[in-house]
Design a protein around this motif. Structure first.
Motif, short mmCIF file in Angstrom:
data_model
loop_
_atom_site.label_atom_id
_atom_site.label_comp_id
_atom_site.label_asym_id
_atom_site.label_seq_id
_atom_site.Cartn_x
_atom_site.Cartn_y
_atom_site.Cartn_z
N PRO A 204 0.74 -1.37 0.07
CA PRO A 204 -0.02 -0.03 0.06
C PRO A 204 0.67 1.16 -0.11
O PRO A 204 0.35 2.52 -0.88
CB PRO A 204 -1.01 -0.09 1.31
CG PRO A 204 -0.05 -1.21 2.06
CD PRO A 204 0.54 -2.00 1.20
N VAL A 205 1.96 1.25 0.63
CA VAL A 205 2.70 2.40 0.91
C VAL A 205 3.29 2.90 -0.73
O VAL A 205 3.34 3.92 -1.19
CB VAL A 205 4.05 2.26 1.81
CG1 VAL A 205 4.62 3.72 1.63
CG2 VAL A 205 3.13 2.12 3.39
N HIS A 206 3.93 1.65 -1.44
CA HIS A 206 4.63 2.16 -2.63
C HIS A 206 3.39 2.68 -3.57
O HIS A 206 3.62 3.28 -4.50
CB HIS A 206 5.28 0.85 -3.05
CG HIS A 206 6.53 0.59 -2.40
ND1 HIS A 206 6.54 -0.29 -1.32
CD2 HIS A 206 7.78 1.19 -2.21
CE1 HIS A 206 7.63 -0.24 -0.86
NE2 HIS A 206 8.57 0.64 -1.31
N GLY B 244 -12.92 6.57 2.72
CA GLY B 244 -11.54 6.72 3.18
C GLY B 244 -10.49 7.01 1.98
O GLY B 244 -9.47 7.13 2.20
N LEU B 245 -10.98 6.40 0.95
CA LEU B 245 -10.23 6.05 -0.24
C LEU B 245 -10.27 7.55 -1.30
O LEU B 245 -11.27 7.85 -1.36
CB LEU B 245 -10.44 5.00 -1.07
CG LEU B 245 -9.69 3.55 -0.35
CD1 LEU B 245 -10.39 2.48 -1.31
CD2 LEU B 245 -8.39 3.44 -0.14
N PHE C 284 -8.09 15.16 0.70
CA PHE C 284 -7.39 15.55 2.38
C PHE C 284 -7.16 16.78 2.65
O PHE C 284 -6.86 17.05 3.62
CB PHE C 284 -6.10 14.51 2.44
CG PHE C 284 -6.75 12.90 2.14
CD1 PHE C 284 -7.62 12.31 2.99
CD2 PHE C 284 -5.97 12.17 1.18
CE1 PHE C 284 -7.93 11.10 2.86
CE2 PHE C 284 -6.50 10.80 0.96
CZ PHE C 284 -7.43 10.36 1.86
N SER C 285 -6.97 17.40 1.47
CA SER C 285 -6.42 19.16 1.95
C SER C 285 -7.33 20.02 1.28
O SER C 285 -7.31 21.19 1.42
CB SER C 285 -5.03 19.20 1.15
OG SER C 285 -4.30 18.20 1.39
N THR D 278 0.90 4.05 -3.23
CA THR D 278 0.40 5.57 -2.72
C THR D 278 1.39 6.59 -2.73
O THR D 278 1.02 7.61 -2.24
CB THR D 278 -0.79 5.53 -1.77
OG1 THR D 278 -0.20 4.76 -0.55
CG2 THR D 278 -1.99 4.45 -1.92
N THR D 279 2.41 6.07 -3.31
CA THR D 279 3.59 7.44 -3.01
C THR D 279 3.55 7.67 -4.75
O THR D 279 4.07 6.92 -5.56
CB THR D 279 4.82 6.80 -2.67
OG1 THR D 279 4.70 6.11 -1.53
CG2 THR D 279 5.87 7.72 -2.55
#
Lengths: 307, 181, 210
Positions: free
Chosen positions: A134-136, A275-276, A163-164, A138-139
């Motif tokens: 998941p980290v890779h 949340g996505l 998110f912002s 979503t980077t």
């Protein structure tokens, strides 16, 4: 062009599977080259690795399961290409290889090969990668970061919005110099390929139109910016190249409408209320599961039979 | 007659099972209670370092522990916090020093966040950010950059919602604690 | 035909493996096998309940009227499950926490009621004990195997940790692939050991497609 589904006798078309797959890959060429232009050579390597591993896996599986070798129909190569286009350009190379292997083995061959798979194999591979790394996944590398001009990582337009609360200009989204998956950022290049497929009669207009239309209408209803939601994320890539996959989409006209509208509703629900930030992948996979049911209930009535 | 046999057999089986269970429960009860005390001890000692003894206080759904050591008296307070995370309830314990100027530690007790992403709130790297964090103004989080203010922590990459949940849960519980204490 | 005790013991490990052949007890199989220790402890807890309840059911098999046998079995099983749960809570608090509600849920594990009804209620104490031991060991072995695959991949045996393996989907993928592997092995060994009987009478292990 108007396609009518009918019982036999059928007029035989000269479109073979290989030709169709090649035309689709040709239509994806602008977006692929665009991805390389925006994200650099690592994107090109990811695409190549993904295609090669998908084809190699297909070959190995054919041999192991003692089936006819099916790599020349081009479907495995297309799966590899589509998978690479919907992963992050900064994904480590070996991960895309795992994704392609998973897509072919679990997504396609274990179901029985081309024509029997319930889910779009490329999206199965992507779902695996999203859950496994998941980290890779979503980077996001910034567009042109490889030239050292700008910040290295950046949120995708949808994530920035979610998110912002930051918007992205329509022009940037249209042109494609924003963060995102390799082949999803440029609306211009995807439209080029999509319209070409429509023009060649390879895909039916109903799925993309109902899919995109539902997203536009629903995001308007929920007071989000419909134009932004059409342009941002993987929606166009999904609508033209993934939701229209012959094997995993309905065959009747009515069924295509149901499929497109259902997927559109899911995208808006996921993007706005979950949340996505992005929901194209899950919307198509989810609707894939309903395709056998949709086909069954939208089957045209046989002449003379009671409904 | 048959009915009678059924009743007798089932009653006997029930009675014997009940008896066995009562016996086992008596034996297990003490150990289970001791386990719970040990768990609380470990959590409190971790978030308020140096604690030798503590007093449990429960007020208005809030449970907190006044911590003391042998020499200086009151060291601080450990407060149990609970709230919603990304996927389920997060339970954690947070320590503040005696004059409520800074946090002394944080430890996540229970969470159901995504493994590999949100679940990193249980990792030492994330929790260590709360050591010596300024208690006032309320905690804030930053993304992708190093914190610059004394009340800031850095959110976990790819798990903003879980990080934000932790911050919100702590802030909310602290406000409540200030009100009731 | 009377089959030997060895057969009763071994069938649970392979031919009638509760997890891979009968697909029983899927709930704990999928839910708690995120690590070796979780899978193993769940298996042992189930083995304990299975052994005790099978022996008691077998001992009482002539005393329990058949109309109330299911109720009686459930009471017996529930008692042993509670004992196992309390024991874990008292002595292995961490494991008990990790397994959560799945220890009390052994009550509804089909393997246990299934063995009580299908085997222990019709056989003597020793065969029942051996049968339960085989089934319980088969279950433990399967859960430990799934747990070890998921833990190894999930904690980064191949490069980065594969987070998916500790998510529920990883349990389904691992279980499915293991069942497929088992089928492949079974087909291979069967083809080698016993050439299909030409008569192929229906219901016969020796003939035709099984």
């Amino acid at each position: 062009m108007n396609f009518l589904l009918s019982p036999a006798p059928h007029i035989r078309d000269n479109k073979s599977v290989t030709i169709i797959m090649c035309v689709v890959m040709l239509a994806l060429l602008p977006a692929t080259l665009g991805g390389v232009y925006f994200f650099g050579w690592s994107a090109a390597i990811l695409v190549l690795l993904s295609v090669i591993s998908a084809v190699a896996t297909e070959l190995v599986m054919n041999k192991m399961m003692k089936r006819e070798v099916s790599i020349m129909d081009g479907s495995a190569a297309l799966t590899g290409l589509l998978l690479a286009l919907c992963v992050s350009p900064s994904l480590p190379y070996y991960q895309v290889v795992f994704g392609a292997i998973f897509a072919i083995i679990i997504g396609k061959q274990l179901f029985g090969g081309l024509g029997f798979n319930v889910f779009n194999p490329a999206l199965v591979g992507r779902a695996f990668l999203a859950a496994a790394f998941p980290v890779h996944m979503t980077t996001w590398a910034n567009a042109f970061a490889y030239r050292g001009l700008d910040a290295v990582t950046q949120a995708t337009p949808l994530a920035a919005m979610k998110f912002s609360g930051q918007g992205t200009s329509y022009l940037a989204l249209f042109y494609g110099n924003v963060g995102g998956c390799i082949g999803e950022t440029s609306v211009l290049l995807l439209l080029l390929g999509g319209l070409y497929l429509l023009y060649k009669g390879i895909i039916d207009w109903r799925i993309p139109i109902s899919y995109l239309g539902t997203v536009a209408v629903l995001s308007f209803v929920f007071k989000a910016d419909p134009i932004f939601h059409l342009l941002a994320g993987g929606l166009l890539l999904g609508a033209f190249f993934m939701a229209t996959d012959y094997v995993t989409s309905p065959i009747t006209a009515k069924g295509m409408w149901i499929f497109g509208i259902g997927a559109g509703i899911l995208v808006v629900i996921i993007r706005l209320f979950s949340g996505l930030p992005e929901g194209v992948m899950y919307s198509i996979l989810f609707m894939n599961a309903f395709v056998p049911l949709i086909n069954r209930y939208t089957r045209p009535r046989i002449l003379g039979r009671k409904k | 007659m048959k009915i009678l046999k059924m009743i007798v057999v089932l009653t006997l089986i029930g009675l014997i099972s009940g008896g066995v269970l009562a016996y086992v429960y008596q034996w297990a009860e003490l150990k289970i209670a001791a386990n719970q005390v040990r768990e609380t001890d470990a959590a409190v000692f971790k978030v308020v370092p140096g604690t030798k003894s503590y007093k449990t206080i429960a007020k208005d759904d809030l449970t907190y522990f006044e911590c003391f050591d042998d020499v200086d008296g009151k060291l601080g307070t450990a407060i149990l916090c609970q709230g919603n995370g990304y996927q389920g309830v997060i339970k954690l314990i947070v320590g503040v020093n005696a004059d409520f100027s800074k946090f002394t530690g944080m430890s996540v007790l229970e969470q159901l966040e995504t493994p590999g992403l949100g679940a990193k709130i249980s990792e030492a790297v994330f929790q260590a950010q709360f050591n010596n964090l300024a208690a006032r103004p309320p905690i804030e989080y930053v993304k992708g950059i190093s914190p610059s203010k004394p009340n800031e922590i850095q959110a976990i990459t790819g798990a903003t919602i879980s990080s934000r949940s932790v911050v919100n849960i702590i802030n909310k519980t602290i406000e409540e604690w200030l009100r009731v204490k | 035909m009377k089959k030997g005790l060895m057969f009763e013991l071994l069938k649970g490990l392979w031919d009638e493996s509760p997890t891979f052949r009968q697909l029983l007890g899927m709930c704990p199989t999928l839910a708690v096998t995120t690590s070796i220790i979780n899978g193993f402890s769940m298996g042992v807890a189930t083995l304990f309940v299975l052994l005790c309840s099978s022996v008691i059911v077998s001992l009482l098999r002539s005393a329990i009227p058949k109309e109330i046998r299911i109720a009686a079995y459930v009471v017996i099983i529930a008692a042993f499950v509670t004992v196992a749960d309390l024991f874990l809570k008292a002595n292995f608090a961490d494991i008990s926490k990790a397994l959560g509600p799945f220890v009390p849920l052994i009550v509804v594990n089909c393997i246990i009621l299934g063995r009580a009804e299908a085997f222990a209620s019709k056989h003597g104490v020793i065969p029942s004990f051996v049968d339960a031991l085989g089934m319980g060991l088969g279950f433990t072995l399967a859960l430990t195997l799934i747990g070890s695959i998921r833990e190894l991949l999930g904690s980064g045996m191949l490069g980065q940790p594969w987070v998916i393996m500790i998510l529920p989907s990883g349990a389904f993928i691992t279980l499915g692939l293991l069942i497929a592997l088992m089928n492949v092995i079974k087909d291979k060994t069967k083809a080698k050991l016993a050439p299909a009987c030409p008569l192929a009478c229906p219901g016969c292990e020796q003939g035709g497609v099984n």
